[in-house]
Structures are given as structure tokens and as C-alpha cells.
Design an enzyme around this catalytic site. Structure first.
Site, short mmCIF file in Angstrom:
data_model
loop_
_atom_site.label_atom_id
_atom_site.label_comp_id
_atom_site.label_asym_id
_atom_site.label_seq_id
_atom_site.Cartn_x
_atom_site.Cartn_y
_atom_site.Cartn_z
N ARG A 37 0.82 -1.23 0.00
CA ARG A 37 0.00 0.00 0.00
C ARG A 37 0.85 1.27 0.00
O ARG A 37 0.34 2.35 -0.27
CB ARG A 37 -0.96 -0.03 1.21
CG ARG A 37 -2.09 -1.03 1.04
CD ARG A 37 -2.75 -1.40 2.36
NE ARG A 37 -1.98 -2.38 3.13
CZ ARG A 37 -2.36 -2.90 4.29
NH1 ARG A 37 -3.51 -2.54 4.81
NH2 ARG A 37 -1.59 -3.78 4.91
N GLN B 225 11.82 -15.14 6.45
CA GLN B 225 10.52 -15.65 6.01
C GLN B 225 10.42 -15.47 4.50
O GLN B 225 10.24 -14.36 4.01
CB GLN B 225 9.38 -14.89 6.70
CG GLN B 225 8.01 -15.45 6.36
CD GLN B 225 6.87 -14.48 6.68
OE1 GLN B 225 7.08 -13.28 6.85
NE2 GLN B 225 5.66 -15.01 6.77
N ALA C 103 44.28 44.17 -1.56
CA ALA C 103 43.02 43.77 -2.21
C ALA C 103 43.28 43.38 -3.66
O ALA C 103 44.16 43.92 -4.31
CB ALA C 103 42.03 44.92 -2.13
#
Ligand code: UD1
Ligand code: MG
Length: 498
Positions: free
Chosen positions: A18, A76, A427
Site C-alpha cells: 500500500r 521468512q 586587495a
């Protein structure tokens, strides 16, 4: 809580048709764990002689999930029903066991205390079987407990086999039972697959025991949520919601404020210290540990994160397998991952990613940066747009930045590379060589200023624009003689005056 005369059998061999899934049902997750892991964890404190899980569909994967939890498995194959599953488990049950608790692997909300009460009641009444039942508002899909006029249990009737009167019964079978083993085996041996699925139903053992005049009890679960099974995706969502509610309640009980708690997702192993605050839409996952006085602002996701006390996680930040020391602040929109570690009072700001890196005490990296495989010493400032170029296409290489360093904005640090204590990096540099301590490292083209260049350029552009202008149209040429004639007439007038 020793129950050494008990064994526990968990039924987990079914496919879960399901759910319409390629994953075995009991491996689906709710509340942050697989369904079957929740069930095993609820059973562990009972200290039964053995926990045996019946596996079948995707047996290897289910076994891999169960073995670390100390459960044995019984295979099983094929799966011929819940009664058949218990028969399969028989060979794994030690002969000295007297009782069995049977649980389905798809009902993960069951609590240890409820199982202990079931076992106690079963022992005390000397019943052959004790069913854990529950009264629920919408019993559709569940087997119902059918009782005799005197209130004793007569049978369990599956949903598909109910008559109109039985359909109104709200007492359902949880599929959690205690059986006295000596009485169970003879009944299971006589089960017949007389149902639509042609399976051996464990539920049929109840009527069989009653027909033999055995004592069968059903005790109601105090909290009906505990028996909810997960046969459909909607069931999974409902069960997940219960787990999440429980966990949030426990966290709030520990002194934590959660705003709009229904929007917050917290996994089972997460801990949060007192006076911490969690804003809406936060996810705390895995083994996340949060200290006291922390704030986790909206939209943040923490997974396997460790936060010491007084940490601030600003909105929409990811902290994955990383450590934030006392007083650190991260975000908004920061990404810390794979072993990032921030020492005390370090700060990481927006659009900064830190991977496998250690940022020392008080380090600041506030904007648009990637720090990967880096060590940054205490007090260093990382400018906006800094990138550690750690990957050369084959290897990940380290970047080591010392203490009190100033890395200028838009710096690319091409690893492996070192910047010494107290150094500056200008920078816009591409740093490919080590920068010594206290030096200035510059790795960029030299600036050239050309006086007047811009003004001359503007003049050139204007000339080009004029030349490209369209020529006047013919219509305006026709008007020209008229203007000339006006001028001529004025000249005539002037000459006359003279
Ligand atoms: C079962 C009960 C029903 C009860 C409900 C509670 C039966 C026949 N019905 O129905 O009375 O109200 O649980 O949730 O028992 N499994 C195996 N081997 C099999 C078949 C199933 O191990 O051959 C395992 C499944 O993996 C599952 C559990 O047994 O974990 C229950 O099976 P499921 O198909 O979910 O039964 P339900 O229809 O929910
Ligand atoms: Mg079920």
C-alpha cells in the site's frame, strides 16, 4: 525491568504494497528513524532474552539496519502472513523462553512502558494471549476486537471480513500481543489461510485459543497514538507528526523556547540547552547538540552540528557536521560544512562557505567568501570576496593564514600557500607564493593613470555619433528655397530703404 523468560518477535518481512514503494515498508522513515528501528529501540529496555526480527522483503537491507541494534533475524520467504511469520521465528526462539511479545515492525510509536505493562498484565492474569487494543475514532483498515456479551474477547476480525455491526466497533487490534508460548504453537499449527489474501493470519489464533477454552485478555492502550500503524503514505505522515510533536514537547520541557513549534523539525537524538531559542522553520537533524543560550534563527538547517553556549545562527544558514564554539555568530545565508570549526567569538557572515577549516578565536569573514582546507589564526580579518583556491583538479591543498593577518578584499589564495602572522595582503591579489610574517603581499597588476584620456575618449565618441546621424530628409530641402526667398525679400527691403 528484566524479562528473561520473554522473547520479542518483531514482524518485518512484509513488502508494504500500500506504500507503492521500492523500499521495504519497515525501512521507511518517520520521526527521524526507520520504522523498525523505533520498534527495536522501544523493546531494548525490556531486557528480554532475545529480540528476533522476521525479515523477508529486502531481507539484507532490513538485517543491516537491525544487527547493530542487537536484534537477531529469521528469514521468512515467501511471506505467507503474520501467523506464518511467527511460525518462522520459532526456530530462533530459545527453548527456555516462556512468553513472547509480538509486535509489527510498522507501528513505531509504541512506548517501552506500555510494553512493560502488557507483559506484567499477561504474567499476572496467566492468560494464553493478551492483546494490546486501542479505541480510535477512525478504525478503518484495522482488525477489530469482537467481544462476547460478558465482555470477554471472542475474536479479532480483519477489516475486510467485518459485517455491518462489527464495522461500528472502535476497539482495534494493535497487532501487539503477549502469548504464552506453550499454548501458542498448537494454535498456529492449525491456522488455515481462509481469507482474501490466502495468508495465515496471527489474528485467527485468538478465536482458536478461545475455542480451546483458553483465557484471552485485551488491554486498552492509554494513548491510542501509540498503536498507529503505517500502511500508507498518509499513515507515515500522521505518525511522523506525532513523533515530531513528542520531541518538541521534550525540548520545550528542557527550558527551550520554540516559536511556532509546528513548523520546527527536530530529530530524536538532538539535544538543546536551557534558554536557547528556536525560530520558525528551523530543522535540527542527526546528532546535533546545542548549548545553552543559543539562538537559531528562521530557516536554518543544522545537521550533526555542535554548538557551544551563546551561539547565534542567523537566518537561512546551514551548519553541517561542524563545530561552533562559545559566542560565535554565523549567517545570514552562511554554509559551514564537513568539519568546519569556529573558535570562540569568531564570526562568519552572509554568503560565506567554510569547509574543513578552522577559524581561530575572533576571526572575521563577513562577506562572499570560500574558505576550504584552511587554518586561520586568531584575530585575522578575511576581506569580502576572498577565495582559497584549494583544488588543483586532482588534490585538495591547504591554506595556512597566521594570527592578526589582514586579507584584502577579492584575494585569491592559490593553495598550498602560507601567510605569516601579522601580514597584509593587498586587495585584488592572486597569492601564489608564501607571504612572510609582517610583510605586505601584493599580487596584482600595477595601476596606470592617463591624464585627460577619458575626456578625449568622450570627444571621439561624440564625433562618431554625429557622423552616424541620419542625413536630413528631402521634404526639408523643399522648404529651403522658401527661407532663401524670405531672406532675399528682406535684403530687397533694406536696399530700398537705403
Ligand atoms: C495487521 C493485523 C490487524 C491490525 C494491524 C495493526 C493481521 C492479519 N492483521 O494488519 O489486525 O489491526 O496489523 O497495525 O495480522 N508481516 C510479515 N510477514 C508477512 C506479513 C506481514 O512479517 O507474511 C509483517 C509486516 O511487515 C508488518 C506486520 O507484519 O510489519 C503487519 O503486517 P501488515 O500487512 O501491515 O498488517 P495490517 O494489514 O496492518
Ligand atoms: Mg500494518
Amino acid at each position: 525491568m528484566a524479562n528473561s523468560d520473554f522473547v520479542i518477535v518483531i514482524l518485518g518481512a512484509g513488502k508494504g504494497t500500500r506504500l507503492k514503494s521500492s523500499l521495504a515498508k519497515v525501512l521507511h522513515r518517520a520521526g527521524g528513524r526507520s520504522l523498525v528501528e523505533h520498534v527495536v529501540r522501544a523493546c531494548q529496555p525490556l531486557k528480554a532474552r532475545e529480540i528476533i526480527a522476521v525479515v523477508g522483503h529486502q531481507a539484507d537491507d532490513v538485517t543491516a539496519a537491525l544487527v547493530p541494534l542487537g536484534a537477531k533475524t529469521a528469514l521468512q520467504k515467501p511471506q505467507r502472513g503474520t501467523g506464518h511469520a511467527v511460525l518462522v521465528a520459532r526456530r530462533a526462539i530459545p527453548s527456555r523462553a516462556k512468553y513472547v511479545i509480538v509486535l509489527p515492525g510498522d507501528a513505531p510509536l509504541i512506548r517501552t512502558d506500555t510494553l512493560a505493562a502488557l507483559a506484567r498484565s499477561h504474567r499476572e492474569t496467566g492468560a494464553a494471549a493478551t492483546i494490546l487494543s486501542a479505541e480510535i475514532d477512525n478504525p478503518a483498515g484495522y482488525g477489530r476486537i469482537v467481544r462476547n456479551d460478558d465482555g470477554s474477547v471472542a475474536a479479532i476480525v480483519e477489516d475486510s471480513a467485518l459485517n455491518d455491526d462489527q464495522r461500528a466497533i472502535r476497539e482495534i487490534n494493535s497487532s501487539i500481543y503477549c502469548f504464552t508460548l506453550g499454548k501458542l504453537w498448537s494454535c498456529l499449527g492449525s491456522l488455515k489461510p481462509q481469507n482474501v489474501h490466502k495468508e495465515l493470519y496471527l489474528t485467527d489464533a485468538i478465536a482458536a485459543l478461545r475455542q480451546k477454552g483458553e483465557n484471552v485478555q485485551a488491554i486498552l492502550a492509554a494513548d491510542s497514538d501509540e498503536v498507529l500503524g503505517c500502511n500508507t503514505r498518509a499513515d507515515l505522515a500522521a505518525v511522523d507528526a506525532v513523533f515530531r510533536r513528542r520531541k518538541r514537547a521534550a525540548i520545550m520541557d528542557a527550558g527551550v523556547t520554540i516559536e511556532m513549534p509546528e513548523t520546527v523539525l527536530i530529530d530524536p537524538e538532538v539535544t538543546v540547552g536551557a534558554d536557547s531559542r528556536i525560530e520558525p522553520c528551523v530543522q535540527l537533524l542527526g546528532k546535533t547538540r546545542i548549548g545553552a543560550g543559543c539562538t537559531i534563527r528562521t530557516g536554518s538547517v543544522l545537521s550533526d552540528a555542535v554548538l557551544e553556549d551563546n551561539v547565534l545562527v542567523k537566518p537561512h544558514t546551514m551548519v553541517i557536521a561542524s563545530h561552533l564554539s562559545r559566542g560565535t555568530q554565523v549567517g545570514p545565508f552562511a554554509h559551514l560544512r564537513d568539519g568546519a570549526r569556529l573558535e570562540e567569538n569568531a564570526r562568519v557572515g552572509n554568503f560565506v562557505e567554510v569547509k574543513k577549516s578552522v577559524l581561530g578565536e575572533g576571526v572575521k569573514s563577513m562577506h562572499l567568501t570560500y574558505l576550504g582546507d584552511a587554518r586561520v589564526g586568531a584575530g585575522t580579518n578575511i576581506g569580502a570576496g576572498t577565495i582559497t583556491c584549494n583544488y588543483d583538479g586532482v588534490h585538495k591543498n591547504p591554506t595556512t593564514i597566521g594570527k592578526r593577518v589582514f586579507i584584502g578584499s577579492d584575494t585569491a589564495l592559490v593553495a598550498p600557500v602560507r601567510v605569516g602572522d601579522g601580514a597584509y595582503v593587498g586587495a585584488g591579489s592572486v597569492i601564489t607564493e608564501n607571504v612572510p610574517a609582517d610583510a605586505l603581499g601584493l599580487g596584482r597588476g600595477r595601476q596606470v593613470n592617463m591624464p585627460g584620456w577619458a575626456a578625449s575618449r568622450r570627444r571621439q565618441m561624440a564625433a562618431v555619433a554625429r557622423a552616424a546621424k541620419p542625413r536630413p530628409r528631402k521634404k526639408s530641402k523643399r522648404r529651403a528655397p522658401a527661407r532663401r526667398s524670405r531672406t532675399r525679400s528682406r535684403r530687397v527691403k533694406r536696399s530700398r530703404k537705403r
